[in-house]
Design a protein around this motif. Structure first.
Motif, PDB file in Angstrom:
ATOM      1  N   ARG A 490       0.812  -1.221   0.000  1.00  0.00           N
ATOM      2  CA  ARG A 490       0.000   0.000   0.000  1.00  0.00           C
ATOM      3  C   ARG A 490       0.855   1.285   0.000  1.00  0.00           C
ATOM      4  O   ARG A 490       0.532   2.280  -0.668  1.00  0.00           O
ATOM      5  CB  ARG A 490      -0.903  -0.019   1.223  1.00  0.00           C
ATOM      6  N   VAL A 491       1.938   1.325   0.763  1.00  0.00           N
ATOM      7  CA  VAL A 491       2.795   2.522   0.833  1.00  0.00           C
ATOM      8  C   VAL A 491       3.453   2.795  -0.517  1.00  0.00           C
ATOM      9  O   VAL A 491       3.555   3.942  -0.987  1.00  0.00           O
ATOM     10  CB  VAL A 491       3.835   2.370   1.947  1.00  0.00           C
ATOM     11  N   ASP A 492       3.914   1.710  -1.188  1.00  0.00           N
ATOM     12  CA  ASP A 492       4.592   1.877  -2.475  1.00  0.00           C
ATOM     13  C   ASP A 492       3.635   2.348  -3.559  1.00  0.00           C
ATOM     14  O   ASP A 492       4.019   3.081  -4.487  1.00  0.00           O
ATOM     15  CB  ASP A 492       5.237   0.562  -2.897  1.00  0.00           C
ATOM     16  N   LEU A 493       2.368   1.908  -3.472  1.00  0.00           N
ATOM     17  CA  LEU A 493       1.398   2.293  -4.500  1.00  0.00           C
ATOM     18  C   LEU A 493       1.171   3.796  -4.525  1.00  0.00           C
ATOM     19  O   LEU A 493       0.964   4.405  -5.593  1.00  0.00           O
ATOM     20  CB  LEU A 493       0.084   1.549  -4.264  1.00  0.00           C
ATOM     21  N   ALA A 494       1.192   4.409  -3.354  1.00  0.00           N
ATOM     22  CA  ALA A 494       0.970   5.879  -3.321  1.00  0.00           C
ATOM     23  C   ALA A 494       2.074   6.625  -4.081  1.00  0.00           C
ATOM     24  O   ALA A 494       1.827   7.588  -4.839  1.00  0.00           O
ATOM     25  CB  ALA A 494       0.921   6.354  -1.873  1.00  0.00           C
ATOM     26  N   GLY A 495       3.304   6.192  -3.941  1.00  0.00           N
ATOM     27  CA  GLY A 495       4.415   6.806  -4.659  1.00  0.00           C
ATOM     28  C   GLY A 495       4.311   6.600  -6.161  1.00  0.00           C
ATOM     29  O   GLY A 495       4.623   7.508  -6.955  1.00  0.00           O
ATOM     30  N   TYR A 496       3.869   5.397  -6.542  1.00  0.00           N
ATOM     31  CA  TYR A 496       3.720   5.117  -7.975  1.00  0.00           C
ATOM     32  C   TYR A 496       2.668   6.013  -8.610  1.00  0.00           C
ATOM     33  O   TYR A 496       2.841   6.542  -9.724  1.00  0.00           O
ATOM     34  CB  TYR A 496       3.361   3.635  -8.172  1.00  0.00           C
ATOM     35  N   PHE A 497       1.561   6.151  -7.932  1.00  0.00           N
ATOM     36  CA  PHE A 497       0.494   7.017  -8.472  1.00  0.00           C
ATOM     37  C   PHE A 497       0.948   8.485  -8.553  1.00  0.00           C
ATOM     38  O   PHE A 497       0.640   9.219  -9.515  1.00  0.00           O
ATOM     39  CB  PHE A 497      -0.754   6.909  -7.603  1.00  0.00           C
ATOM     40  N   LEU A 498       1.727   8.934  -7.552  1.00  0.00           N
ATOM     41  CA  LEU A 498       2.237  10.338  -7.591  1.00  0.00           C
ATOM     42  C   LEU A 498       3.207  10.518  -8.757  1.00  0.00           C
ATOM     43  O   LEU A 498       3.193  11.553  -9.457  1.00  0.00           O
ATOM     44  CB  LEU A 498       2.936  10.666  -6.262  1.00  0.00           C
ATOM     45  N   PHE A 499       4.035   9.557  -9.000  1.00  0.00           N
ATOM     46  CA  PHE A 499       4.964   9.620 -10.128  1.00  0.00           C
ATOM     47  C   PHE A 499       4.229   9.686 -11.464  1.00  0.00           C
ATOM     48  O   PHE A 499       4.614  10.432 -12.385  1.00  0.00           O
ATOM     49  CB  PHE A 499       5.890   8.395 -10.080  1.00  0.00           C
ATOM     50  N   ILE A 500       3.140   8.921 -11.576  1.00  0.00           N
ATOM     51  CA  ILE A 500       2.372   8.922 -12.825  1.00  0.00           C
ATOM     52  C   ILE A 500       1.694  10.273 -13.045  1.00  0.00           C
ATOM     53  O   ILE A 500       1.656  10.814 -14.160  1.00  0.00           O
ATOM     54  CB  ILE A 500       1.352   7.777 -12.804  1.00  0.00           C
ATOM     55  N   LEU A 501       1.180  10.889 -11.982  1.00  0.00           N
ATOM     56  CA  LEU A 501       0.517  12.198 -12.117  1.00  0.00           C
ATOM     57  C   LEU A 501       1.513  13.271 -12.537  1.00  0.00           C
ATOM     58  O   LEU A 501       1.226  14.152 -13.371  1.00  0.00           O
ATOM     59  CB  LEU A 501      -0.142  12.560 -10.798  1.00  0.00           C
ATOM     60  N   ILE A 502       2.715  13.259 -11.969  1.00  0.00           N
ATOM     61  CA  ILE A 502       3.739  14.270 -12.321  1.00  0.00           C
ATOM     62  C   ILE A 502       4.141  14.102 -13.791  1.00  0.00           C
ATOM     63  O   ILE A 502       4.254  15.088 -14.536  1.00  0.00           O
ATOM     64  CB  ILE A 502       4.952  14.129 -11.398  1.00  0.00           C
ATOM     65  N   MET A 503       4.384  12.887 -14.243  1.00  0.00           N
ATOM     66  CA  MET A 503       4.745  12.681 -15.621  1.00  0.00           C
ATOM     67  C   MET A 503       3.648  13.090 -16.581  1.00  0.00           C
ATOM     68  O   MET A 503       3.893  13.630 -17.689  1.00  0.00           O
ATOM     69  CB  MET A 503       5.103  11.198 -15.836  1.00  0.00           C
ATOM     70  N   SER A 504       2.395  12.848 -16.181  1.00  0.00           N
ATOM     71  CA  SER A 504       1.261  13.225 -17.041  1.00  0.00           C
ATOM     72  C   SER A 504       1.168  14.735 -17.193  1.00  0.00           C
ATOM     73  O   SER A 504       0.907  15.285 -18.290  1.00  0.00           O
ATOM     74  CB  SER A 504      -0.033  12.646 -16.470  1.00  0.00           C
TER      75      SER A 504
END
Length: 509
Positions: A490-504
């Protein structure tokens, strides 16, 4: 004239043609033999298939004759026998000094050194020095009448039955040996092994009668003490042959005189004293379902057995059912009591019933199917619960066992991959009821065998933990992890989603 019509045509010709000559007349020294033949010219016969002997006689200066020899009661009859005087006896004896007739061979048949399965059992009559075979009557035809000539086969344990019909019962009652128990054991002995030479005393085995009845006799138009069943028990020992023979009888009464009948039963049972080390195993080490239970009495191993009923519902004296591991059983039969028992001997009747129930006395029961008689830890003691000696509130009664329940507890032990069946304990539980001496001739008894599985199965083992890699191998890894809903990510998923939003957001500008 051809084929089957030759004989008819021949007879027709004989009626038309004159008889040439009664040819074939033969004469010999001291006697004459006339041969009657009827002849016709051979040219008239093309083929012959007559059943009578035929002959061709040559006639000098004429046609050959075809002759048929007819049936004649005078053929080969010595019409003029030659008288032999005393002075001529020695002369003829020297000339014809040989046997005129050869008697049938009286040589005893050759036997093997020991009985084989199916061989007739030999018996010997000392009074007449006659060698014969032990008989087991069988039925013949639809009527089932008794045939007494059937020999009993060695190791052929079986029961037969047949019917006897008496035209005159009062006469047959006293003279027919099939009705007298003495004819089945008296005046003869059984041979241990087949004998082709001299029979010595050590080769003979006496037939022992168990409680033999008296001879049949008439009483008020009723023939009493008539043998209705014969049971032979024969002990053998491999190639050493027959060791002992006993016979037991059941008798009945026949009423009436004309057209009376009797149903008889005949049983042969072969048994041997098997050594403990020769008794086959019932499993290795655990019992196999259907294998016989192993019991022991003073170190002698045997198979556990229970009572067996006969065709008339009575309890067999020798044949018993073998108890098989894992198979519940229930049998019932009527046990006969001897009419000679004392009415007040309650203990004797009880012991008789206990012995009938147990058969081969069992003290210990093998825990496993490969138990050795010398290993005490491989045996468990059989618990026995008997009845009390005397029934309460009944002066002429006796508590006797009528039901035996053999309760066996067992379980599977060892590895789960190959569990072995072992016996935990066993009990003989008798159920009793009062028996009145004056009215009891037979006692209905029942035997029940129950197997109870006491296996306590353990919980199945848990599976080995699986490894979960956290490093992404492709762009879709975060989505796969999110769909699995694993709490560890669960902790790692939050970072992944934040990375995807920044790249978008960068790519949009």
């Amino acid at each position: 004239m051809r084929g089957a019509g030759v004989l008819l045509a021949l007879l027709a010709l004989l009626a038309l043609l004159p008889v040439r000559a009664p040819a074939g007349t033969a004469r010999r020294s001291g006697r004459s033999r006339s041969v009657s033949q009827v002849c016709v010219e051979k040219s008239l016969i093309f083929r012959s298939n007559t059943p009578y002997p035929t002959d061709i006689i040559a006639v000098p200066g004429g046609h050959d004759l075809f002759c048929v020899q007819l049936n004649d009661s005078k053929l080969n009859y010595f019409q003029q026998p030659q008288d032999i005087k005393e002075s001529d006896f020695m002369k003829f004896l020297e000339k014809y000094g040989r046997h005129s007739f050869i008697a049938p061979s009286q040589v005893q048949p050759s036997f093997s050194a020991f009985y084989r399965a199916g061989d007739p059992i030999l018996i010997y009559f000392d009074s007449s020095s006659v060698l014969s075979t032990l008989r087991q009557p069988v039925k013949m035809g639809a009527s089932g009448l008794c045939v007494d000539g059937n020999p009993a086969g060695f190791l052929d344990s079986k029961s037969t039955s047949c019917t006897r019909i008496f035209a005159n019962l009062s006469k047959s009652c006293m003279t027919d040996p099939a009705l007298d128990a003495a004819s089945y054991y008296r005046d003869f002995t059984v041979l241990k092994v087949p004998v082709s030479g001299t029979i010595v005393q050590s080769m003979k085995v006496n037939v022992t009668a168990v409680a033999p009845p008296g001879a049949p006799h008439m009483r008020d138009n009723t023939c009493t003490n008539v043998v209705s069943e014969v049971i032979y028990e024969i002990e053998y020992s491999g190639t050493s042959g027959i060791q002992s023979v006993s016979v037991r009888f059941k008798v009945s009464n026949i009423s009436g005189n004309l057209g009376s009948s009797l149903q008889q039963h005949f049983t042969l049972h072969f048994w041997t004293k098997t050594l403990s080390h020769m008794l086959p195993r019932s499993g290795n080490p655990g019992y196999i379902t259907g294998a016989p239970l192993l019991i022991a009495n003073s170190g002698a191993m045997q198979h556990m057995s229970i009572l067996r009923s006969e065709s008339d519902g009575g309890c067999s004296q020798f044949l018993r059912h073998t108890v098989q591991f894992g198979r519940n059983m229930r049998t019932g039969c009527n046990l006969s009591l001897s009419p000679l028992l004392e009415e007040s001997n309650c203990s004797y009747i009880q012991q008789k019933l206990y012995k009938a129930f147990q058969g081969n006395r069992a003290e210990d029961l093998a825990i496993t199917g490969s138990a050795h008689s010398t290993q005490t830890e491989e045996w468990t003691t059989i618990l026995v619960q008997n009845c009390s000696v005397q029934a309460a509130n009944c002066t002429s009664c006796c508590l006797v066992p009528v039901i035996l329940e053999i309760q066996i507890l067992w379980a599977k032990v060892g590895l789960l991959s190959n569990p072995q069946a072992q016996i935990l304990g066993a009990r003989y539980f008798y159920q009793c009821q009062p028996l009145k001496f004056l009215s009891a001739h037979t006692v209905p008894v029942t035997t029940v065998v129950t197997f109870t599985d006491m296996t306590d199965w353990p919980e199945p083992p848990r599976g080995q933990p699986q490894r979960h890699w956290k490093l992404p191998f492709d762009i879709f890894f975060p989505f796969k992890v999110a769909l699995n809903l694993e709490s560890s990510y669960r902790v790692d998923l939050a970072g992944y989603f934040l990375f995807i939003l920044i790249m978008s957001s960068i790519l949009c500008f």
